[in-house]
Design an enzyme around this catalytic site. Structure first.
Site, mmCIF file in Angstrom:
data_model
loop_
_atom_site.group_PDB
_atom_site.id
_atom_site.type_symbol
_atom_site.label_atom_id
_atom_site.label_comp_id
_atom_site.label_asym_id
_atom_site.label_seq_id
_atom_site.Cartn_x
_atom_site.Cartn_y
_atom_site.Cartn_z
ATOM 1 N N TRP A 165 0.909 -1.352 0.166
ATOM 2 C CA TRP A 165 0.175 -0.395 -0.241
ATOM 3 C C TRP A 165 1.010 1.524 -0.176
ATOM 4 O O TRP A 165 0.042 2.514 -0.127
ATOM 5 C CB TRP A 165 -0.609 0.233 1.056
ATOM 6 C CG TRP A 165 -0.592 -0.374 2.562
ATOM 7 C CD1 TRP A 165 -0.230 -1.616 2.953
ATOM 8 C CD2 TRP A 165 0.268 0.772 3.671
ATOM 9 N NE1 TRP A 165 1.043 -1.445 3.521
ATOM 10 C CE2 TRP A 165 1.606 -0.297 3.962
ATOM 11 C CE3 TRP A 165 1.197 1.792 2.787
ATOM 12 C CZ2 TRP A 165 2.135 -0.042 4.802
ATOM 13 C CZ3 TRP A 165 1.792 2.638 4.153
ATOM 14 C CH2 TRP A 165 2.397 1.578 5.619
ATOM 15 N N ASN A 166 2.275 1.250 -0.124
ATOM 16 C CA ASN A 166 2.571 2.761 0.718
ATOM 17 C C ASN A 166 3.294 3.154 -0.995
ATOM 18 O O ASN A 166 3.528 4.207 -0.893
ATOM 19 C CB ASN A 166 4.297 1.888 1.428
ATOM 20 C CG ASN A 166 4.810 1.414 0.620
ATOM 21 O OD1 ASN A 166 4.857 0.344 -0.478
ATOM 22 N ND2 ASN A 166 6.550 1.683 0.864
ATOM 23 N N PRO A 190 -3.184 -5.612 -6.362
ATOM 24 C CA PRO A 190 -2.460 -4.299 -5.348
ATOM 25 C C PRO A 190 -3.043 -4.812 -4.031
ATOM 26 O O PRO A 190 -3.558 -5.502 -3.856
ATOM 27 C CB PRO A 190 -3.525 -3.462 -6.319
ATOM 28 C CG PRO A 190 -4.710 -3.680 -6.929
ATOM 29 C CD PRO A 190 -4.212 -4.934 -7.565
ATOM 30 N N SER A 244 6.970 -7.155 2.847
ATOM 31 C CA SER A 244 7.657 -7.580 3.420
ATOM 32 C C SER A 244 8.453 -8.901 3.294
ATOM 33 O O SER A 244 7.719 -10.191 2.664
ATOM 34 C CB SER A 244 6.142 -7.732 5.512
ATOM 35 O OG SER A 244 5.672 -8.576 4.642
ATOM 36 N N GLU A 265 11.495 -7.657 -3.436
ATOM 37 C CA GLU A 265 11.847 -6.191 -2.755
ATOM 38 C C GLU A 265 11.357 -6.265 -1.403
ATOM 39 O O GLU A 265 9.896 -6.302 -1.167
ATOM 40 C CB GLU A 265 10.986 -4.901 -4.028
ATOM 41 C CG GLU A 265 11.783 -5.190 -5.135
ATOM 42 C CD GLU A 265 13.181 -4.632 -5.280
ATOM 43 O OE1 GLU A 265 13.546 -4.817 -6.034
ATOM 44 O OE2 GLU A 265 13.263 -4.719 -3.557
ATOM 45 N N LEU A 266 11.247 -6.465 -0.325
ATOM 46 C CA LEU A 266 11.338 -6.795 0.772
ATOM 47 C C LEU A 266 11.230 -5.791 1.756
ATOM 48 O O LEU A 266 11.992 -4.744 1.555
ATOM 49 C CB LEU A 266 11.537 -8.488 0.916
ATOM 50 C CG LEU A 266 11.292 -9.371 0.483
ATOM 51 C CD1 LEU A 266 12.017 -10.686 1.080
ATOM 52 C CD2 LEU A 266 9.912 -9.450 0.385
HETATM 53 N N1 LIG Z 1 11.255 -3.638 -0.348
HETATM 54 C C1 LIG Z 1 10.251 -2.867 -0.509
HETATM 55 O O1 LIG Z 1 10.616 -2.446 -1.679
HETATM 56 C C2 LIG Z 1 8.998 -2.936 0.138
HETATM 57 C C3 LIG Z 1 8.660 -3.412 1.242
HETATM 58 N N2 LIG Z 1 7.908 -2.754 1.830
HETATM 59 C C4 LIG Z 1 7.766 -4.027 3.051
HETATM 60 O O2 LIG Z 1 6.314 -4.585 3.695
HETATM 61 C C5 LIG Z 1 6.156 -3.804 4.371
HETATM 62 C C6 LIG Z 1 4.935 -3.079 4.917
HETATM 63 O O3 LIG Z 1 4.282 -3.068 4.134
HETATM 64 P P1 LIG Z 1 2.805 -4.470 3.662
HETATM 65 O O4 LIG Z 1 2.440 -4.070 2.801
HETATM 66 O O5 LIG Z 1 2.181 -4.043 5.421
HETATM 67 O O6 LIG Z 1 3.886 -6.123 3.621
HETATM 68 P P2 LIG Z 1 3.048 -7.249 3.337
HETATM 69 O O7 LIG Z 1 3.881 -8.368 3.175
HETATM 70 O O8 LIG Z 1 1.769 -7.214 4.618
HETATM 71 O O9 LIG Z 1 2.346 -7.013 2.192
HETATM 72 C C7 LIG Z 1 2.342 -6.620 0.549
HETATM 73 C C8 LIG Z 1 1.465 -7.002 -0.087
HETATM 74 O O10 LIG Z 1 1.684 -8.803 0.444
HETATM 75 C C9 LIG Z 1 -0.197 -9.170 0.005
HETATM 76 N N3 LIG Z 1 -0.337 -10.544 1.252
HETATM 77 C C10 LIG Z 1 -0.264 -10.991 2.823
HETATM 78 N N4 LIG Z 1 -0.126 -11.833 3.084
HETATM 79 C C11 LIG Z 1 0.227 -13.005 1.662
HETATM 80 C C12 LIG Z 1 0.310 -13.603 1.854
HETATM 81 N N5 LIG Z 1 0.218 -14.893 2.803
HETATM 82 N N6 LIG Z 1 0.078 -14.099 0.211
HETATM 83 C C13 LIG Z 1 -0.162 -12.764 -1.061
HETATM 84 N N7 LIG Z 1 0.074 -12.146 -0.444
HETATM 85 C C14 LIG Z 1 0.059 -11.397 0.464
HETATM 86 C C15 LIG Z 1 -1.100 -7.661 1.217
HETATM 87 O O11 LIG Z 1 -2.377 -7.892 1.279
HETATM 88 P P3 LIG Z 1 -2.830 -6.886 2.391
HETATM 89 O O12 LIG Z 1 -3.607 -6.262 1.145
HETATM 90 O O13 LIG Z 1 -4.134 -7.803 1.903
HETATM 91 O O14 LIG Z 1 -2.177 -6.521 3.081
HETATM 92 C C16 LIG Z 1 -0.219 -6.917 0.138
HETATM 93 O O15 LIG Z 1 -0.487 -6.112 -0.759
HETATM 94 C C17 LIG Z 1 7.145 -3.429 5.611
HETATM 95 O O16 LIG Z 1 7.875 -4.933 6.034
HETATM 96 C C18 LIG Z 1 7.963 -3.366 4.345
HETATM 97 O O17 LIG Z 1 9.256 -2.919 4.592
HETATM 98 C C19 LIG Z 1 7.099 -2.765 1.721
HETATM 99 C C20 LIG Z 1 6.839 -1.820 0.349
HETATM 100 C C21 LIG Z 1 8.047 -1.856 -0.181
HETATM 101 O O1 LIG Z 2 8.246 0.808 -1.608
HETATM 102 C C1 LIG Z 2 9.520 0.906 -1.368
HETATM 103 O O2 LIG Z 2 9.167 1.318 -0.092
HETATM 104 C C2 LIG Z 2 9.704 1.886 -1.948
HETATM 105 O O3 LIG Z 2 10.156 1.152 -2.892
HETATM 106 C C3 LIG Z 2 10.981 2.679 -1.557
HETATM 107 S S1 LIG Z 2 11.045 3.785 -3.548
HETATM 108 O O4 LIG Z 2 11.762 2.694 -4.829
HETATM 109 O O5 LIG Z 2 10.355 4.453 -3.971
HETATM 110 O O6 LIG Z 2 12.141 4.604 -2.776
#
Ligand SMILES: NC(=O)C1=CN([C@@H]2O[C@H](COP(=O)(O)OP(=O)(O)OC[C@H]3O[C@@H](n4cnc5c(N)ncnc54)[C@H](OP(=O)(O)O)[C@@H]3O)[C@@H](O)[C@H]2O)C=CC1
Ligand SMILES: O=C(O)[C@H](O)CS(=O)(=O)O
Length: 492
Positions: A165-166, A190, A244, A265-266
């Protein structure tokens, strides 16, 4: 919580960009059983849309249409795909303001940041439209007089994406653009909180001439079910996920049964290091940008701020002044610097990290309370005397909480910075050339920001090491994750 409601469509030049049906096979579809879920504005708490809630079976149908559509799309020249992607980019930028308003309404970030995200998201479509024309192969001198070797790259097939969502726009285009440029068809699911940005992209894809079934948006609250379908459906050849590390592990386990190609991308736990030879004013600017962008809700946000002892008090005072100048409010109000957090659980996590830090000797320098606006608003907070036994040292806060750690020497801070399972982004401020070279090489991260707090760009290979992910997004490397390499050995 702000007491006014959001009349989203009245804010837009193109109210038709607010779509509430899923976008499958080039059509706008409801759930077969009429199931829906609500989307709320996190600043105001009011419902801004009611969106189709698709099932796993309906997702399987979408995958089938993506499989059917991919062949003709792959058979087009890279140049032809590039022209369509360019049109998609142009439409995004023509509608940047509306896309930004939709994004802020569903995610909460300030409009200025949302406008930036739309431009950032569009830059991936522009970039990979250009890369579509440059998927080169190679010829290799034969190993025997009668053998000729050529190497070609071909699209992997149906690619499926799951995003958080971010960054409701850019995380989608960072995946869809290379997938389509490579000649794949792409399905995105999404986040439940923020589907509207993805659906608006479906609308513009349709107008750009993306063929039916090549780009689909599956909206569903059944994240786990949809993820399982993506991992288990034999037509899906590529899974790309941003979110995550915890969920990344689940998806990797599920995808292993098909030995599916995955990009991940975690999570992150970014160190932000200020050495005693840093320009402190620049370091404060960088720290504000890096810690408080999207209210701290990015995977590349500074999670731990390390300041060398000799400049600790001066940096802390400067950072306090800068934080206290930030305007907190509704993202739709011009001038807002920090909006609400995305949900109650996010506020609770910030409070959990703060209370833990205070219980272990931390001291609040500024903030530390729920904001007077109530609801999902929280005061941007700095805590001093942070130590490595605190939760925030190992766990990503994902909110407006800045812990300041004091350190003495270079080797010590590098060891502390690297002491995490994560390895996405890292940052440091210093001027000495030898120090800059040594520290940048010693940090165990996929990304190092030197004298800058913002590292995001489409031209560079974004991604993490250790448990922050697999693969890279953006740059000329980014398209390879959607291609398969083949060599042809010909007897002549
Ligand atoms: N490395 C990167 O670029 C990024 C990393 N993150 C990380 O993600 C976390 C925050 O974002 P957040 O959205 O809470 O992360 P989540 O991992 O909880 O959710 C990410 C997406 O995955 C979906 N999801 C959740 N559980 C499952 C499952 N079991 N199977 C399939 N899909 C699933 C979610 O659905 P739903 O909408 O229903 O929750 C959402 O669309 C933080 O740890 C952050 O660091 C976030 C953004 C970017
Ligand atoms: O989801 C995120 O946090 C993004 O990957 C960060 S960035 O790409 O906008 O820097």
């Amino acid at each position: 919580m702000l007491d006014q409601t959001t009349d989203l469509k009245s804010l837009l030049s193109r109210p038709d960009l607010v779509c509430e049906k899923a976008f499958i096979r080039g059509e706008w579809v409801s759930s077969a059983v009429g199931k829906t879920f609500e989307v709320t504005n996190p600043a105001r708490g009011d419902v801004i849309a009611t969106v189709a809630d698709l099932s796993r079976a309906e997702t399987a149908d979408a995958i089938q249409t993506a499989e059917d559509a991919r062949h003709a799309w792959a058979a087009m020249t890279g140049k032809s795909r590039a022209q369509i992607l360019r049109k998609w980019f142009d439409l995004m930028m023509e509608n940047q303001e509306d896309l930004a308003i939709i994004l802020t309404a569903e995610q909460g970030k300030p409009l200025a940041e949302a406008r930036g995200e739309i431009a950032y998201g569009a830059s991936f479509i522009e970039w990979f439209g250009e890369e579509a024309k440059r998927v080169y192969g190679e010829t290799i001198p034969g190993h025997m007089p009668d053998k000729r070797i050529t190497v070609i790259k071909q699209p992997i097939g149906v690619a499926a994406g799951i995003t958080p969502w971010n960054f409701p726009n850019a995380m989608i285009t960072r995946k869809a653009a290379p997938a389509l440029a490579a000649g794949c068809s792409f399905i995105i699911r999404p986040a439940t909180q923020t589907p509207l940005s993805a659906l608006a992209m479906g609308k513009l894809a349709e107008e750009a001439g993306v063929p039916k079934g090549v780009f689909s948006v599956v909206t569903s609250s059944a994240a786990s079910d949809i993820g399982k379908e993506f991992c288990e459906n034999p037509h899906v050849k590529k899974l790309t996920f941003t979110g995550s590390t915890e969920v990344g592990r689940i998806l990797l386990r599920q995808a292993a049964d098909q030995v599916m190609k995955c990009s991940m991308e975690l999570g992150g736990n970014a160190p932000f290091i200020v050495f005693d030879d840093a320009d402190l004013d620049e370091a404060v600017v960088g720290a504000i940008a890096c810690k408080f962008r999207n209210n701290g809700q990015t995977c590349v946000c500074a999670n731990r701020i390390y300041v060398q002892a000799g400049v600790y008090d001066e940096f802390a005072a400067k950072l306090k002044a800068a934080v206290e100048a930030l305007q907190i409010g509704d993202g739709l109000t011009e001038g807002t610097a920090l909006g609400p957090l995305i949900e109650t659980a996010a506020v609770e996590k910030v409070r959990r990290h703060l209370n833990d830090a205070l219980s272990k000797g931390g001291e609040v320098l500024t903030g530390g309370n729920a904001h007077e606006l109530g609801g999902l608003f929280f005061e941007p907070t700095i805590v001093t005397n942070a130590t490595k036994d605190m939760l925030v040292s190992t766990d990503e806060t994902f909110g407006p909480f800045a812990p300041l750690f004091k350190f003495e020497d270079e080797d010590d801070v590098i060891a502390q910075a690297n002491d995490t399972i994560f390895g996405l982004a890292s940052y440091f401020y210093a001027k000495d050339l030898s120090r800059v070279t040594k520290v940048a090489e010693a940090l165990e991260y996929g990304i190092v920001g030197v004298n800058t707090g913002i590292i995001s760009t489409e031209v560079a290979p974004f991604g993490g090491v250790k448990q922050s992910g697999l693969g890279r997004e953006g740059s000329h490397h980014g398209i390879d994750d959607y291609m398969e390499m083949k060599y042809i050995c010909t007897s002549v």
